[in-house]
Design a protein around this motif. Structure first.
Motif, PDB file in Angstrom:
ATOM      1  N   ASP A  72       0.812  -1.214   0.000  1.00 16.45           N
ATOM      2  CA  ASP A  72       0.000   0.000   0.000  1.00 16.45           C
ATOM      3  C   ASP A  72       0.843   1.260   0.000  1.00 16.45           C
ATOM      4  OD1 ASP A  72      -2.294  -1.525   0.007  1.00 16.45           O
ATOM      5  OD2 ASP A  72      -2.491  -1.498   2.203  1.00 16.45           O
ATOM      6  N   ASN A  73       2.120   1.126   0.349  1.00  9.56           N
ATOM      7  CA  ASN A  73       3.004   2.291   0.397  1.00  9.56           C
ATOM      8  C   ASN A  73       3.708   2.563  -0.923  1.00  9.56           C
ATOM      9  OD1 ASN A  73       2.542   3.012   3.137  1.00  9.56           O
ATOM     10  ND2 ASN A  73       3.853   1.313   3.784  1.00  9.56           N
ATOM     11  N   GLY A  74       3.356   1.799  -1.953  1.00 11.28           N
ATOM     12  CA  GLY A  74       3.729   2.217  -3.291  1.00 11.28           C
ATOM     13  C   GLY A  74       5.004   1.701  -3.877  1.00 11.28           C
ATOM     14  N   VAL A  75       5.459   0.498  -3.494  1.00 14.95           N
ATOM     15  CA  VAL A  75       6.585  -0.122  -4.174  1.00 14.95           C
ATOM     16  C   VAL A  75       6.039  -0.997  -5.307  1.00 14.95           C
ATOM     17  CG1 VAL A  75       8.526  -1.728  -3.980  1.00 14.95           C
ATOM     18  CG2 VAL A  75       8.107  -0.057  -2.172  1.00 14.95           C
ATOM     19  N   TRP A  76       6.536  -0.751  -6.518  1.00 14.91           N
ATOM     20  CA  TRP A  76       6.128  -1.482  -7.707  1.00 14.91           C
ATOM     21  C   TRP A  76       7.295  -2.330  -8.198  1.00 14.91           C
ATOM     22  CZ3 TRP A  76       1.255  -0.249 -10.221  1.00 14.91           C
ATOM     23  CH2 TRP A  76       0.554   0.824  -9.631  1.00 14.91           C
ATOM     24  N   ILE A  77       7.007  -3.559  -8.646  1.00 19.82           N
ATOM     25  CA  ILE A  77       8.055  -4.475  -9.084  1.00 19.82           C
ATOM     26  C   ILE A  77       7.637  -5.168 -10.385  1.00 19.82           C
ATOM     27  CG2 ILE A  77       9.195  -6.679  -8.528  1.00 19.82           C
ATOM     28  CD1 ILE A  77       9.574  -5.797  -5.748  1.00 19.82           C
ATOM     29  N   ALA A  78       8.626  -5.420 -11.231  1.00 22.97           N
ATOM     30  CA  ALA A  78       8.417  -6.225 -12.435  1.00 22.97           C
ATOM     31  C   ALA A  78       9.706  -6.950 -12.771  1.00 22.97           C
ATOM     32  CB  ALA A  78       7.972  -5.352 -13.606  1.00 22.97           C
ATOM     33  N   PHE A  79       9.580  -8.183 -13.275  1.00 20.63           N
ATOM     34  CA  PHE A  79      10.724  -8.937 -13.776  1.00 20.63           C
ATOM     35  C   PHE A  79      10.560  -9.101 -15.284  1.00 20.63           C
ATOM     36  CE2 PHE A  79      12.527 -13.039 -15.122  1.00 20.63           C
ATOM     37  CZ  PHE A  79      13.857 -12.799 -14.828  1.00 20.63           C
ATOM     38  N   LEU A  80      11.587  -8.662 -16.034  1.00 18.17           N
ATOM     39  CA  LEU A  80      11.537  -8.756 -17.491  1.00 18.17           C
ATOM     40  C   LEU A  80      12.631  -9.713 -17.952  1.00 18.17           C
ATOM     41  CD1 LEU A  80       9.857  -6.195 -16.914  1.00 18.17           C
ATOM     42  CD2 LEU A  80      10.771  -5.217 -19.013  1.00 18.17           C
ATOM     43  N   PRO A  81      12.248 -10.906 -18.396  1.00 24.26           N
ATOM     44  CA  PRO A  81      13.254 -11.873 -18.845  1.00 24.26           C
ATOM     45  C   PRO A  81      13.919 -11.413 -20.142  1.00 24.26           C
ATOM     46  CG  PRO A  81      11.051 -12.663 -19.309  1.00 24.26           C
ATOM     47  CD  PRO A  81      10.882 -11.422 -18.491  1.00 24.26           C
ATOM     48  N   GLY A  82      15.168 -11.843 -20.308  1.00 24.70           N
ATOM     49  CA  GLY A  82      15.884 -11.586 -21.548  1.00 24.70           C
ATOM     50  C   GLY A  82      16.623 -10.267 -21.598  1.00 24.70           C
ATOM     51  N   LEU A  83      16.327  -9.339 -20.705  1.00 26.53           N
ATOM     52  CA  LEU A  83      17.036  -8.067 -20.701  1.00 26.53           C
ATOM     53  C   LEU A  83      18.385  -8.226 -19.994  1.00 26.53           C
ATOM     54  CD1 LEU A  83      14.249  -5.435 -19.921  1.00 26.53           C
ATOM     55  CD2 LEU A  83      14.955  -6.420 -22.114  1.00 26.53           C
ATOM     56  N   GLU A  84      19.320  -7.373 -20.314  1.00 24.40           N
ATOM     57  CA  GLU A  84      20.667  -7.523 -19.773  1.00 24.40           C
ATOM     58  C   GLU A  84      21.330  -6.158 -19.624  1.00 24.40           C
ATOM     59  OE1 GLU A  84      22.554  -8.558 -24.185  1.00 24.40           O
ATOM     60  OE2 GLU A  84      22.392 -10.131 -22.660  1.00 24.40           O
TER      61      GLU A  84
END
Length: 637
Positions: A72-84
């Motif tokens: 709720d305090n606003g940390v956003w996460i994403a994992f993008l495969p293949g990037l380097e």
């Protein structure tokens, strides 16, 4: 859903303002999920409706890689495969007002070269350091009782390939380090290396606090520069700017559509004289951001210290503001209470994480206990720039010598407070720009007198208690003030006067490092004793610098007029024979050669509060350093 006890704990500490390594939580980091390698992105944007990672890999289309809001305090996460490594990216943020914003990553470790503004994925664990001996020795070094002479350096205008085209950090290492080493400096201080959009801000208005400016290369290139400095026995201090940041659209300003890193109250947020915004020091996540940033530079880049810029602008709500542009604090004062608390918290955290570091405050007021520990009410720095000494001495030196006797207090007043803080004596870039003239050109008189005044000033600076800092160009008498879009006037070294000043700087440093009396008791009253501070008629002062051993005492006599005085009586603390070990008036420095070539035997007759004295030649616009070299019975007056 991202899970994990460590992650949850780090996020908790981040929101509490106590995560000292938030750059390992947030930003772009290599990761592996389900056997696939890629990059994990994390960003704090509590007011955002939606956040996506965008870049050339998805044609900057925010629909392709949305991030997940994990608390709720606003940390956003994403994992993008293949990037380097080398991936270019930004965050696309949908604000509460329905606007789409493209923002650089506040925690990016690298950035595109200006005028481009995107972040660049750059892991930090690839560089193999070779400075182990330096780092180990640093742990046992006592900076207070060691020589410290700092060469302040703006890389882009030290030397360049052509205007706005600079050498790489590795090339600068090959050029700068031998030069600084030859001159005898102990440290380099770099103007800010954080990413910034505008060259002429000199790095003081940043957008990428964790990003090494791409003007001079990559993070690994900068590590190489620091590594080579350490291998050559030179410390590296970085100018650091936690007080404010610039308003460029891709930066921290209204990061998620609302005031986030800055105060929401414009009267506290706006730095009107600089056109920048003040960090919200009361916000826990901003505290984690800034404290982590300090620790990051010191740990990741093996830096030996941070010079903290514009501390007064943090401490005072009315700094640089007119009546009506600021509000009193809750106690009816003008102090920024949360900034004071933050500074103490920051310094406490830094010294717990990096005990052998230097934290130097550029604090321009008489705020007490700047370099005192936090547990006794101090701000917790271990050094403070002595702006009072700097202002007084430059004002004095700019005067025609005929008028100096009416302002004698300008060269003596600093000793009333010289031991109230651990001081650095700074002659920085701010004093030789914007029409203030170069250090040499501030000096009055004809051509010869300008150089003589400069030599005398530098000698007095090195004799005065406190560590030393000089901005580039001052070491060889640059005539023009600092031209931040050009490099230094190296062609001046083809002229004898400037080549002589460079040699003078080198030998002054050699003498300084060889004489413990000039640094061993820099911050203790017993390190300094006046002989005669009162001879305003002749503009002469004399004093003793003491070390822990009486045999290392130095008697210093300074003459700030162009008159020569023969058979001048100077009281001395010990009976014996004194030799002039250094004179700013030596002929090979361009002086007139009014030297004391023979030993000066003491005369057993009281003078200037001492039980004996010597008679000597006092050179014009000159400083003499005398050292007792043998013991005799003393003559009679």
């Amino acid at each position: 859903m991202v899970q994990g006890t460590s992650l949850e704990h780090d996020i908790y500490l981040f929101h509490e303002g106590n995560l000292r390594y938030s750059h390992k939580l947030l930003g772009a980091h290599p990761d592996t999920r389900n056997g696939e390698q890629g990059i994990r992105f994390a960003v704090w944007a509590p007011n955002a409706v939606k956040v996506s990672v965008v870049g050339p890999f998805n044609n900057w289309d925010g629909r392709e890689h949305p991030m997940e809001k994990i608390n709720d305090n606003g940390v956003w996460i994403a994992f993008l495969p293949g990037l380097e490594k080398g991936t270019i990216y930004k965050y696309e943020i949908l604000t509460p007002h329905g606007h789409l914003r493209l923002k650089a990553d506040p925690y990016a470790f690298s950035s595109e070269l200006r005028p481009n503004t995107a972040s660049v994925v750059y892991p930090l664990d690839d560089y193999a350091w070779g400075d182990h001996d330096w780092m180990n020795q640093r742990k046992g070094r006592n900076p207070y009782e060691s020589p410290m002479s700092i060469y302040e350096l703006h890389l882009g205008s030290w030397k360049y390939i052509e205007p706005e085209v600079f050498y790489n950090f590795r090339e600068y290492a090959d050029m700068v380090i031998p030069y600084v080493k030859e001159l005898g400096y102990t440290h380099i201080e770099l103007l800010p290396m954080t990413e910034h959009p505008f060259d002429r801000s000199w790095g003081y208005q940043a957008t990428g606090y964790f990003s090494v400016t791409s003007r001079y290369g990559t993070p690994d290139d900068f590590k190489y520069f620091v590594d080579q400095c350490h291998k050559s026995g030179i410390g590296v201090i970085l100018d650091w700017v936690p007080g404010h940041f610039c308003k460029d659209e891709h930066g921290l300003r209204r990061f998620d559509g609302e005031a986030l890193y800055e105060y929401a109250n414009p009267s506290k947020a706006e730095k009107t004289q600089w056109g920048t915004l003040t960090f919200d020091f009361a916000r826990n996540e901003v505290q984690s951001f800034l404290i982590s940033n300090a620790v990051y530079w010191l740990k990741e880049y093996h830096l030996d210290g941070l010079r903290v810029d514009a501390v007064a602008s943090m401490l005072y709500l009315d700094f640089g503001k007119e009546d009506g542009e600021w509000e009193l604090n809750e106690y009816g004062g003008r102090e920024n209470i949360e900034a004071i608390d933050f500074i103490r918290k920051m310094n406490k955290a830094v010294f717990e994480e990096v005990p052998d570091t230097l934290m130097m405050a550029e604090e321009s007021t008489s705020w007490p206990l700047v370099s005192a520990p936090t547990h006794i009410g101090g701000l917790g720095f271990n050094y403070k720039w002595n702006m009072g000494w700097m202002n007084d001495m430059l004002k004095y030196m700019e005067m025609d010598p005929i008028h100096r006797k009416y302002h004698h207090n300008l060269i003596t007043f600093s000793l009333h407070y010289a031991f109230s803080e651990n001081f650095v004596l700074p002659i920085s870039h701010d004093e030789v720009v914007h029409g203030k003239k170069s250090l040499l050109n501030k000096m009055p008189g004809d051509y010869w007198q300008k150089f003589a005044n400069l030599r005398a000033f530098l000698a007095y600076m090195y004799a005065h208690p406190g560590k030393k800092l000089l901005f580039m160009g001052g070491e060889f008498g640059q005539f023009d003030e600092w031209k931040d879009l050009e490099d230094l006037d190296w062609e001046l070294l083809d002229y004898d006067s400037h080549a002589s000043i460079l040699e003078y700087t080198k030998q002054l440093h050699q003498m300084y490092q060889d004489m413990p009396a000039l640094w061993e008791l820099d911050h203790k009253p017993e390190g300094f004793t006046w002989i005669d501070p009162n001879n305003y008629e002749q503009s002469i002062i004399s004093f003793v610098r003491n070390s822990r051993t009486s045999n290392d005492q130095l008697v210093i006599v300074c003459n700030f007029t162009p008159e020569v005085y023969h058979d001048y009586k100077v009281g001395v603390p010990e009976q014996g024979s004194y030799e002039e070990i250094f004179s700013s008036d030596a002929e090979h420095f361009g002086g007139s050669g009014q030297r004391n070539g023979l030993p000066l035997d003491t005369i057993s007759s009281p003078w200037q509060g001492q039980n004996q004295h010597v008679t000597m030649t006092v050179p014009p616009l000159g400083v003499s350093f005398l050292k007792r070299t043998s013991v005799n019975q003393g003559g009679e007056s």
